[in-house]
Design an enzyme around this catalytic site. Structure first.
Site, mmCIF file in Angstrom:
data_model
loop_
_atom_site.group_PDB
_atom_site.id
_atom_site.type_symbol
_atom_site.label_atom_id
_atom_site.label_comp_id
_atom_site.label_asym_id
_atom_site.label_seq_id
_atom_site.Cartn_x
_atom_site.Cartn_y
_atom_site.Cartn_z
ATOM 1 N N ARG A 225 1.496 0.751 2.372
ATOM 2 C CA ARG A 225 1.476 1.305 3.722
ATOM 3 C C ARG A 225 2.805 1.999 3.977
ATOM 4 O O ARG A 225 3.865 1.515 3.582
ATOM 5 C CB ARG A 225 1.265 0.192 4.774
ATOM 6 C CG ARG A 225 -0.117 -0.454 4.712
ATOM 7 C CD ARG A 225 -1.179 0.500 5.232
ATOM 8 N NE ARG A 225 -2.521 -0.067 5.183
ATOM 9 C CZ ARG A 225 -3.371 0.097 4.194
ATOM 10 N NH1 ARG A 225 -3.024 0.815 3.135
ATOM 11 N NH2 ARG A 225 -4.575 -0.437 4.237
ATOM 12 N N HIS A 273 -1.670 10.071 -0.900
ATOM 13 C CA HIS A 273 -2.539 8.942 -0.547
ATOM 14 C C HIS A 273 -3.796 8.926 -1.427
ATOM 15 O O HIS A 273 -4.929 8.925 -0.941
ATOM 16 C CB HIS A 273 -2.927 8.986 0.930
ATOM 17 C CG HIS A 273 -3.301 7.634 1.469
ATOM 18 N ND1 HIS A 273 -3.055 7.247 2.761
ATOM 19 C CD2 HIS A 273 -3.913 6.569 0.886
ATOM 20 C CE1 HIS A 273 -3.495 6.018 2.963
ATOM 21 N NE2 HIS A 273 -4.013 5.582 1.818
#
Length: 310
Positions: A225, A273
């Site tokens: 994250r 990502h």
């Protein structure tokens, strides 16, 4: 009568799922009508990825569960209108993708591949890397993804330490936990992989003080994250040489803004990502399996603990 399943997510996702999800449900003998537009009172299940069109779950009074397409649920878990059971995505597509990304980038930095690809320029330098057994790798987070990555690195021969907030055991991994364990996990971490969820206790877990616990010239990999790392502290640690390189797959703002200093920093690698993307085929199997369990009265898989945030 068929079940009514609302698919709620960014529009491009529907193109990925509109054929595969019905097939997955049919393979599980589930008779269902799937649509992106259903009357709220008729909806039995919601397949969900964060989007602006569904932020209020109050009208879905008969919905039996919300099935997230994401492993992380921080964007929805604190929504006060969400009273239905919430299941996060846990599937082998996410697991396999993550362990391949982690293994690839750990090996890249362990072997010093950047130096050979970009740096030698005709110099015949036969300096060899250490063996994997002599390279200390720490993984922060021993959930499904962290455990899978740790096992892969152990199989490759690395000296692996895993840290979690609560006690864990894992064959071949030195498992530590709690505040005292965190310092011990970082103090020898030549390569540190962050795979923790986004909770108040994990935000900025790698701050200036903790990066200084690590060996000088350590490498950080963050496919977990964006909020796990203090961005400014990371830039300072790179400038001082405390951290040699950071490979980052997740960010506080995504897509990463074009003017962000990470893009052009010589000691930062940006990946967009992609470490553990939800894949429609494997995710559809999990959703269908969970709906089948719900319909026969079995416990839902991957239920989110609202108090823990994941």
């Amino acid at each position: 009568m068929p079940l009514n399943i609302l698919f709620s997510g960014p529009e491009p996702l529907w193109d990925e799922y509109k054929d595969i999800l019905p097939k997955g449900l049919k393979d599980h003998d589930i008779n269902a009508h799937i649509s992106t537009d259903l009357p709220a009172e008729s909806v039995d299940y919601i397949v969900y990825a964060p989007n602006d069109s569904l932020t209020d779950f109050t009208p879905f009074k008969h919905a039996k569960a919300v099935m997230s397409l994401w492993a992380g649920v921080e964007t929805i878990v604190n929504n006060q209108t969400l009273t239905q059971p919430l299941c996060r995505m846990v599937d082998d597509g996410l697991e396999l993708g993550m362990r391949e990304w982690v293994a690839g980038h750990v090996l890249r930095h362990h072997l010093g591949l950047d130096r050979h690809i970009h740096g030698l320029k005709g110099q015949w330098d036969k300096t060899a890397p250490p063996l994997a057994r002599d390279r200390k790798v720490t993984i922060l987070g021993l959930g499904m993804l962290g455990t899978s990555a740790a096992k892969t690195l152990v199989d490759l021969g690395f000296d692996v330490t895993g840290w979690s907030r609560s006690p864990k055991t894992m064959q071949g991994v030195t498992c530590l936990h709690g505040d005292a364990g965190l310092k011990q996990a970082l103090i020898d971490a030549e390569i540190c992989v962050t795979l923790l969820p986004n909770t108040p206790s994990t935000q900025n877990i790698l701050n200036a003080e903790r990066m200084n616990w690590m060996p000088k010239g350590a490498v950080i990999l963050n496919p977990g994250r964006g909020v796990l790392i203090d961005d400014d502290a990371l830039l300072d640690a790179l400038a001082s040489g405390q951290i040699l390189h950071a490979t980052l797959d997740v960010f506080r703002v995504e897509p990463l803004p074009q003017d962000h200093p990470f893009w052009h920093h010589p000691q930062i690698t940006v990946t967009p990502h992609i470490a553990a993307q939800t894949r429609a085929e494997t995710a559809s199997f999990v959703i269908a399996q969970n709906i089948r369990r719900s319909e026969i009265g079995a416990t839902l898989l991957n239920l989110v603990d609202r108090s823990a945030g994941y």
